[in-house]
Design an enzyme around this catalytic site. Structure first.
Site, PDB file in Angstrom:
ATOM      1  N   SER A 151     -11.491  -0.826   0.228  1.00 18.86           N
ATOM      2  CA  SER A 151     -10.168  -1.086   0.987  1.00 18.86           C
ATOM      3  C   SER A 151     -10.233  -1.304   2.294  1.00 18.86           C
ATOM      4  CB  SER A 151      -9.430   0.163   0.791  1.00 18.86           C
ATOM      5  OG  SER A 151      -8.981   0.479  -0.304  1.00 18.86           O
TER       6      SER A 151
ATOM      7  N   ASP B 232       0.787  -0.985   0.266  1.00 17.10           N
ATOM      8  CA  ASP B 232       0.063   0.132  -0.051  1.00 17.10           C
ATOM      9  C   ASP B 232       0.784   1.347  -0.057  1.00 17.10           C
ATOM     10  OD1 ASP B 232      -2.242   1.740   0.840  1.00 17.10           O
ATOM     11  OD2 ASP B 232      -3.262  -0.022   1.058  1.00 17.10           O
TER      12      ASP B 232
ATOM     13  N   HIS C  75      -3.785   6.328   3.389  1.00 20.51           N
ATOM     14  CA  HIS C  75      -4.354   4.931   2.871  1.00 20.51           C
ATOM     15  C   HIS C  75      -3.732   3.953   3.707  1.00 20.51           C
ATOM     16  CE1 HIS C  75      -5.886   1.664   0.416  1.00 20.51           C
ATOM     17  NE2 HIS C  75      -7.205   2.349   0.245  1.00 20.51           N
TER      18      HIS C  75
END
Length: 437
Positions: A362, A183, A214
């Protein structure tokens, strides 16, 4: 009438108390995912131009075989110079510029990044290179996007209520399990992640490792510390997270990755003995990544991918056979092959020692990665086929149809391990309500 107003005042008071307790957080700063301020130092420009390709060269038979400590470097590889010369020759012959390279011993190839000229079309360049016997294959560099919209919080975590985490912790916490989070950067020193990251590695050249929104949020859902008196608790709080930065944060909070950076991170993860790999991102099918995923699946590594609701097939890698494809219940066109997990208004970790509320598949994928960490602790030798067959799911209402997909963690643990520390029955009605906004 007085009773009605009394009830309303009581409800308002409860909401106000909850709001004040969340904002206090022992001095912690809480931000909404929709209003996160993206700081300049936490953004990066896309590290590659549009006209770049990946050229895979076959490795010679007597090639250095890495052990689990191998980081993907070339330091002991005596044939590097020879392969570099071949790549340089190919670049000159085809009017390309050789930029960088990385060994992919898992696939027995070396991966070279080359920049095209404007004089020849990409199709012609790929077709010409593909005819050379020294070349394994050539492909474009695809772009991938994170699937997100941008302890005091533990009571409001959806998974706490519907997955009964307090009870599940009695039998499993993810102990001795390693989850690779491929990520954007994870904030290593975040109060809820300090000590949870066993290793961090940066696969984006010319761009220093930093904590980004994120990656930090995904890691928090999986493995935030439990019982430290602040923030949230991860699904598997004793899991070791391997933070592999293959994505970067752009302005407007977008998170991007590409074939090369993801390939380097996947190749690295496969040499480190991980049990679970979380890929909360999506893009087009990619040959390099497909082969690396197949290598991981053949080693019984559990791969979790986030479904892209804007792609008919759910997007890659979620669409790849053997990958645990995950969505939240609001995703349209669910099928029985797609797992559903909490993904709306999820409190999680954010850079700057913050916490924020986030939404998107996600974070649904991160829930499933945490679940698979728990299963890996309890049943480390279970095959991917066995785990999939024993996973208990409840119907999710989609219009006129009920799609089987909402994961029942308690019942799954009971079926797979014959242990159950919590109620192993979740009604269809409560399962459908897990992701209600």
């Amino acid at each position: 009438m007085k009773a009605r107003w009394s009830n309303r005042l009581s409800q308002f008071g409860l909401c106000l108390c909850l709001f004040l307790s969340l904002t206090a957080l022992s001095g912690a700063r809480l931000a909404s995912a929709d209003t996160v301020v993206v700081q300049e130092q936490n953004t990066a420009k896309e590290p590659e131009a549009k006209r770049r390709i990946l050229v895979m060269l076959h490795l010679p038979a007597p090639h250095f075989r890495p052990d689990v400590s191998y980081s993907g470097g070339y330091s002991n590889d005596v044939s590097r110079t020879a392969r570099r010369r071949i790549a340089e020759e190919l670049a000159r012959t085809h009017g390309l510029k050789l930029l960088e390279d990385w060994p992919m011993p898992v696939l027995n190839v070396d991966c070279f990044v080359m920049e095209e000229s404007d004089a020849i079309s990409e199709e012609q360049t790929i077709a010409s290179l593909s005819k050379d016997a020294r070349v394994a294959w050539v492909q474009t560099i695809n772009t991938f996007d994170a699937q997100a919209k941008s302890d005091p919080l533990f009571p409001v975590q959806p998974a706490n209520k519907y997955w009964q985490l307090d009870e599940i912790r009695k039998i499993a916490t993810g102990r001795n399990v390693v989850v690779a989070v491929i990520d954007s950067g994870v904030e290593i020193k975040h109060p809820d992640l300090a000590g949870q990251i066993s290793l961090n590695q940066n696969f984006i050249d010319g761009n220093p490792y930093i904590g980004e929104n994120h990656g930090t949020g995904v890691a928090g859902v999986i493995a935030a510390r439990a019982g430290n008196g602040v923030g949230i608790e991860g699904i598997a709080p004793n899991t070791h997270v391997m933070a592999l930065r293959a994505c970067w944060q752009e302005p407007e909070n977008k998170t991007r990755c590409n074939s090369f950076t993801l390939g380097k991170a996947l190749n690295f993860a496969l040499t480190q003995g991980v049990q679970v790999i979380n890929m909360s991102l999506s893009g087009p099918p990619d040959r390099l990544l497909k082969q690396l995923l197949d290598a991981a699946i053949s080693r019984n590594i559990k791969i979790v991918g986030a479904m892209d609701p804007n792609r008919a097939d759910g997007g890659f890698p979620a669409s790849h056979p053997g990958v645990f494809a995950v969505a939240d219940s609001k995703t349209r066109l669910l099928t029985n092959d797609i797992l559903v997990a909490p993904g709306r208004d999820i409190p999680t970790t954010a850079p700057g020692a913050r916490w924020s509320f986030v939404s998107g598949s996600s974070y649904s994928a991160a829930h499933i990665s945490g679940m698979l960490a728990l299963l890996s602790e309890l049943k480390p030798l279970a095959s991917l086929t066995q785990i999939r067959a024993d996973m208990v799911v409840n119907p999710v209402n989609q219009g006129d149809a009920n799609i089987s997909g909402q994961v029942n963690l308690c019942a799954t643990l009971s079926k797979l391990t014959s242990k159950c520390a919590c109620s192993c029955h979740l009604t269809a009605a409560s399962a459908t309500a897990v992701n209600q906004p």
